[in-house]
Design a protein around this motif. Structure first.
Motif, PDB file in Angstrom:
ATOM      1  N   ALA A   1      72.363 131.597  57.215  1.00 24.87           N
ATOM      2  CA  ALA A   1      72.870 130.385  56.579  1.00 24.87           C
ATOM      3  C   ALA A   1      72.425 129.149  57.342  1.00 24.87           C
ATOM      4  N   ARG A   2      72.416 129.263  58.669  1.00 22.10           N
ATOM      5  CA  ARG A   2      71.968 128.130  59.482  1.00 22.10           C
ATOM      6  C   ARG A   2      70.496 127.811  59.234  1.00 22.10           C
ATOM      7  N   LEU A   3      69.714 128.841  58.985  1.00 19.66           N
ATOM      8  CA  LEU A   3      68.274 128.661  58.827  1.00 19.66           C
ATOM      9  C   LEU A   3      67.866 128.314  57.398  1.00 19.66           C
ATOM     10  N   VAL A   4      68.714 128.625  56.422  1.00 17.05           N
ATOM     11  CA  VAL A   4      68.357 128.412  55.017  1.00 17.05           C
ATOM     12  C   VAL A   4      69.317 127.446  54.324  1.00 17.05           C
ATOM     13  N   VAL A   5      70.612 127.767  54.354  1.00 16.49           N
ATOM     14  CA  VAL A   5      71.587 126.974  53.603  1.00 16.49           C
ATOM     15  C   VAL A   5      71.704 125.562  54.167  1.00 16.49           C
ATOM     16  N   LEU A   6      71.852 125.444  55.473  1.00 12.94           N
ATOM     17  CA  LEU A   6      72.023 124.117  56.073  1.00 12.94           C
ATOM     18  C   LEU A   6      70.833 123.203  55.799  1.00 12.94           C
ATOM     19  N   PRO A   7      69.581 123.639  56.019  1.00 14.41           N
ATOM     20  CA  PRO A   7      68.458 122.753  55.691  1.00 14.41           C
ATOM     21  C   PRO A   7      68.417 122.356  54.211  1.00 14.41           C
ATOM     22  N   ALA A   8      68.763 123.300  53.331  1.00 15.80           N
ATOM     23  CA  ALA A   8      68.749 122.982  51.901  1.00 15.80           C
ATOM     24  C   ALA A   8      69.794 121.922  51.563  1.00 15.80           C
ATOM     25  N   VAL A   9      70.972 122.029  52.153  1.00 19.17           N
ATOM     26  CA  VAL A   9      72.029 121.044  51.900  1.00 19.17           C
ATOM     27  C   VAL A   9      71.622 119.685  52.460  1.00 19.17           C
ATOM     28  N   VAL A  10      71.045 119.692  53.664  1.00 20.52           N
ATOM     29  CA  VAL A  10      70.600 118.430  54.264  1.00 20.52           C
ATOM     30  C   VAL A  10      69.528 117.771  53.383  1.00 20.52           C
ATOM     31  N   GLY A  11      68.567 118.567  52.897  1.00 19.99           N
ATOM     32  CA  GLY A  11      67.533 118.023  52.020  1.00 19.99           C
ATOM     33  C   GLY A  11      68.100 117.467  50.727  1.00 19.99           C
ATOM     34  N   ALA A  12      69.072 118.177  50.152  1.00 20.01           N
ATOM     35  CA  ALA A  12      69.686 117.711  48.912  1.00 20.01           C
ATOM     36  C   ALA A  12      70.441 116.402  49.138  1.00 20.01           C
ATOM     37  N   LEU A  13      71.152 116.301  50.260  1.00 20.13           N
ATOM     38  CA  LEU A  13      71.894 115.079  50.550  1.00 20.13           C
ATOM     39  C   LEU A  13      70.948 113.916  50.837  1.00 20.13           C
ATOM     40  N   TRP A  14      69.792 114.207  51.394  1.00 20.92           N
ATOM     41  CA  TRP A  14      68.794 113.149  51.615  1.00 20.92           C
ATOM     42  C   TRP A  14      68.331 112.576  50.278  1.00 20.92           C
ATOM     43  N   VAL A  15      68.020 113.447  49.336  1.00 24.86           N
ATOM     44  CA  VAL A  15      67.599 112.980  48.002  1.00 24.86           C
ATOM     45  C   VAL A  15      68.750 112.255  47.314  1.00 24.86           C
ATOM     46  N   GLY A  16      69.968 112.739  47.505  1.00 25.31           N
ATOM     47  CA  GLY A  16      71.127 112.045  46.961  1.00 25.31           C
ATOM     48  C   GLY A  16      71.265 110.645  47.534  1.00 25.31           C
ATOM     49  N   ARG A  17      70.972 110.511  48.826  1.00 26.15           N
ATOM     50  CA  ARG A  17      71.003 109.179  49.444  1.00 26.15           C
ATOM     51  C   ARG A  17      69.974 108.263  48.792  1.00 26.15           C
ATOM     52  N   GLU A  18      68.770 108.784  48.552  1.00 28.74           N
ATOM     53  CA  GLU A  18      67.740 107.972  47.905  1.00 28.74           C
ATOM     54  C   GLU A  18      68.155 107.571  46.498  1.00 28.74           C
ATOM     55  N   ALA A  19      68.782 108.491  45.777  1.00 27.94           N
ATOM     56  CA  ALA A  19      69.232 108.181  44.417  1.00 27.94           C
ATOM     57  C   ALA A  19      70.306 107.097  44.429  1.00 27.94           C
ATOM     58  N   PHE A  20      71.193 107.178  45.407  1.00 28.78           N
ATOM     59  CA  PHE A  20      72.267 106.179  45.527  1.00 28.78           C
ATOM     60  C   PHE A  20      71.705 104.800  45.844  1.00 28.78           C
ATOM     61  N   VAL A  21      70.883 104.716  46.873  1.00 27.41           N
ATOM     62  CA  VAL A  21      70.310 103.433  47.276  1.00 27.41           C
ATOM     63  C   VAL A  21      69.365 102.900  46.194  1.00 27.41           C
ATOM     64  N   GLY A  22      68.734 103.806  45.450  1.00 24.34           N
ATOM     65  CA  GLY A  22      67.778 103.400  44.436  1.00 24.34           C
ATOM     66  C   GLY A  22      68.383 103.020  43.102  1.00 24.34           C
ATOM     67  N   SER A  23      69.685 103.112  42.972  1.00 28.04           N
ATOM     68  CA  SER A  23      70.301 102.805  41.683  1.00 28.04           C
ATOM     69  C   SER A  23      71.470 101.829  41.765  1.00 28.04           C
TER      70      SER A  23
END
Length: 507
Positions: free
Chosen positions: A122-144
Motif C-alpha cells: 500500500a505504501r508503494l502503490v496506494v499512497l503514490p496514487a492518492v498523492v498523484g490524484a490530490l495533485w491533479v485535484g489541486r490543479e483543478a481547484f486552482v484552475g477553476s
C-alpha cells in the motif's frame, strides 16, 4: 508484503523544508519556458513532496505558501511588464495561497494513508496514487476558482518539448501530470522504505517510466490539407501603445502584401488585429474586404465588438463581399484584464489601476468553430488556449485544424508568449490536430499534430507564414477521457483521503 513501520515525523525540519520548497519553486519555474528544461519538473515535485511529509497543517500551509507564491511570482513575472508590481504581487499571492491550501490534503495523505494501510504494498502503490490524484485535484481547484480560475501552471504543460508529451493524447494534460507525480512519489516511497534492492519494490516506478517515455501518439486520421496564411503585423497593439487611426490594420495589411498572388484558402490575423468594430465602421469594413479580395480568400480577424450594449472579444470571418456571418466570442475573458469582477470592491482598493479598465467584456456562448471551404476550424482566443472546455468543444464540433489568435504586445520582452506557445503545442499533441498559433507581435508558429514546428516567426518582427496545413479527423483518447480522468482523480483522491482518515482513526 508485511506491515511496515510508519514514520509520522517530518523528514525535514521546518527550516530545511522551507528551503526545499523554495528550491522546488525555482526548479519548477525553470521547467517552463524559458528555458523549458522539462526534466526539472521531476526533482521539483520530489523536493516539494519531501518537504510536506509529516508536517502539521499550519507548517504544511507555510511550506505550500513558500512554494506557491515563489513559483507563481517567478512564472508570471510578465504581469508586471506594464502595470507594475501590484497586479503581479496580487496574482502571485492569490494563486500561491490557493496552492498552499490545496497542498494540505497531500500532507494529510502522507499522515493518514500509511496508518490506514500499513502494508508495504500500500505504501508503494496506494499512497503514490492518492498523492498523484490530490495533485491533479489541486490543479483543478486552482484552475477553476475564483473567477473561472487560472490553469496556467499545470504540471503536464511543462512537458511540451519532452518525450513524455504524447501521453496527453491518451489521458489529457491532467492525466500526464498524474503519472508524473505518481512516479516521483513511488520512487520516494521506495527510498523511504529502504527497498531499493528489491526488484518488486521498483516495479511501479519502472512501469510508469516506460509508459511515460514510450507511449506513442494516439492515432488520428489524415483528411487532406488546407493552405493557411498567418500574418504577424507587429503593430501598435499594446494597451499603452501610441497609435494613429487605422495604424493596427495598416500594419497587418502591409505585412500581408507579400502574400498577394499566392494560393491561399484562409488568411489568419491575430487577436486585436483590427482598430475597431468593422460592423460599426464602414472604413474598417472596406479595408478588410479589400484585403480579402486581394488575397483571394476569407480573412479570420479579431477585434472588440459591441452588441446589445455588451462588448465581446470576437473572432470573425470576413470575405470580399463583407461579413460572412461566422464569428466566435472569447469564452473566458481575463479577470482584471478584460473585465473587473466585483468592481466596486476592487475600485476601493486600487482606484487608479481599476480605472484603467473601462470596457467590460462579456463571456461568449457561441461555439469556438468556423467553417471555411467545407473545413471546420476550431478556435481559441488568447488565454482561452489554457481551458480544456474550449479546445474540446471545437474538436467535438468537427474541427480538423486549430487556430489560436493572441496578442502578446503587453508582454513584449518577457517569457509570456513562449509559455503560451508551449501550451499551444501541447494542445496539438493532445487533440491530434495541427495548430496555427498567430500573435500580433510574436512568437507565431504553425505546429504539426505531433508537436513539431513547421514554420515560425520571431518576436517583434512583422512577417508571414504560409503552409499546406495538414487536416486530421477523429477523437483522441485525451479529448474523450481527459476531463473524466481529471474528475475521477479529483473526487477519487478526496474519497481515498476520507477513507484513510476513517481507517487511521479507528487504528
Amino acid at each position: 508484503m508485511t506491515p511496515t513501520r510508519v514514520r509520522t515525523r517530518p523528514i525535514l525540519p521546518l527550516w530545511s523544508a522551507l528551503l526545499a520548497a523554495a528550491v522546488a519553486a525555482v526548479l519548477m519555474r525553470l521547467a517552463f519556458p524559458a528555458p523549458a528544461v522539462w526534466i526539472l519538473a521531476f526533482p521539483a515535485t520530489a523536493l516539494l513532496l519531501v518537504a510536506l511529509v509529516g508536517r502539521r497543517t499550519w507548517s504544511s500551509l507555510l511550506v505550500g505558501a513558500v512554494y506557491g507564491i515563489l513559483f507563481f511570482a517567478l512564472l508570471v513575472a510578465w504581469t508586471s511588464r506594464y502595470l507594475g508590481p501590484i497586479p503581479w504581487a496580487a496574482l502571485s499571492v492569490v494563486e500561491g495561497g490557493l496552492t498552499a491550501v490545496a497542498l494540505v490534503p497531500i500532507t494529510l495523505a502522507y499522515r493518514w494513508i500509511p496508518v490506514a494501510f500499513p502494508r508495504a504494498l500500500a505504501r508503494l502503490v496506494v499512497l503514490p496514487a492518492v498523492v498523484g490524484a490530490l495533485w491533479v485535484g489541486r490543479e483543478a481547484f486552482v484552475g477553476s476558482w475564483p473567477y473561472g480560475g487560472f490553469p496556467w501552471a499545470r504540471l503536464g504543460m511543462s512537458q511540451a518539448s519532452s518525450p513524455l508529451a504524447p501521453v496527453a493524447s491518451w489521458l489529457g494534460v491532467g492525466g500526464l501530470g498524474f503519472l508524473m507525480v505518481v512516479t516521483v512519489a513511488a520512487i520516494a516511497e521506495v527510498v523511504r522504505l529502504r527497498r531499493r534492492r528489491r526488484p518488486i519494490a521498483l516495479a511501479l516506478p519502472a512501469v510508469l517510466a516506460v509508459v511515460l517515455v514510450a507511449t506513442p501518439l494516439f492515432p488520428t486520421t489524415a483528411s487532406g490539407s488546407m493552405r493557411i496564411a498567418a500574418v504577424q503585423g507587429n503593430g501598435p497593439t499594446g494597451y499603452f501603445d501610441e497609435r494613429e487611426p487605422f495604424s493596427v490594420i495598416q500594419a497587418q495589411t502591409q505585412a500581408t502584401e507579400p502574400l498577394y498572388g499566392e494560393d491561399v484558402d484562409l488568411l489568419v490575423w491575430p487577436e486585436g488585429s483590427l482598430d475597431g468594430d468593422p460592423f460599426q465602421s464602414d472604413a474598417l469594413a472596406r479595408r478588410l474586404s479589400l484585403v480579402a479580395t486581394r488575397i483571394g480568400a476569407p480573412v479570420l480577424a479579431n477585434t472588440a465588438t459591441g452588441r446589445d450594449g455588451r462588448y465581446y472579444n470576437t473572432s470573425l470571418v470576413w470575405g470580399s463581399d463583407g461579413a460572412t456571418g461566422q464569428s466566435h466570442d472569447k469564452r473566458h475573458p481575463v479577470p482584471f484584464g478584460e473585465y473587473v469582477p466585483d468592481r466596486a470592491f476592487y475600485n476601493a482598493l486600487a482606484p487608479d489601476l481599476i480605472g484603467l479598465l473601462q470596457r467590460e467584456y462579456t463571456p461568449g456562448t457561441n461555439p469556438p468553430l468556423v467553417e471555411v471551404a467545407g473545413v471546420r476550424v476550431g478556435l481559441a482566443i488568447c488565454f482561452d488556449v489554457i481551458y480544456d472546455d474550449v479546445i474540446a468543444q471545437g474538436i467535438y464540433g468537427g474541427a480538423e485544424v486549430l487556430v489560436f489568435q493572441t496578442n502578446n504586445a503587453d508582454f513584449r520582452g518577457t517569457d509570456e508568449n513562449l509559455q503560451q506557445l508551449a501550451m499551444a503545442r501541447m494542445r496539438a499533441i493532445e487533440s491530434g490536430r495541427s495548430v496555427v498559433n498567430v500573435s500580433t507581435v510574436g512568437t507565431s508558429q504553425i505546429i504539426r499534430a505531433d508537436g513539431t514546428t513547421v514554420t515560425s516567426l520571431d518576436a517583434d518582427e512583422a512577417g508571414t507564414m504560409l503552409d499546406d496545413v495538414e487536416l486530421r479527423s477523429g477523437l483522441t483518447a485525451g479529448i474523450i477521457l481527459g476531463p473524466w480522468v481529471q474528475l475521477v482523480l479529483l473526487w477519487g483522491g478526496l474519497g481515498a483521503l476520507v477513507i484513510g482518515w476513517w481507517r487511521a482513526r479507528r487504528r
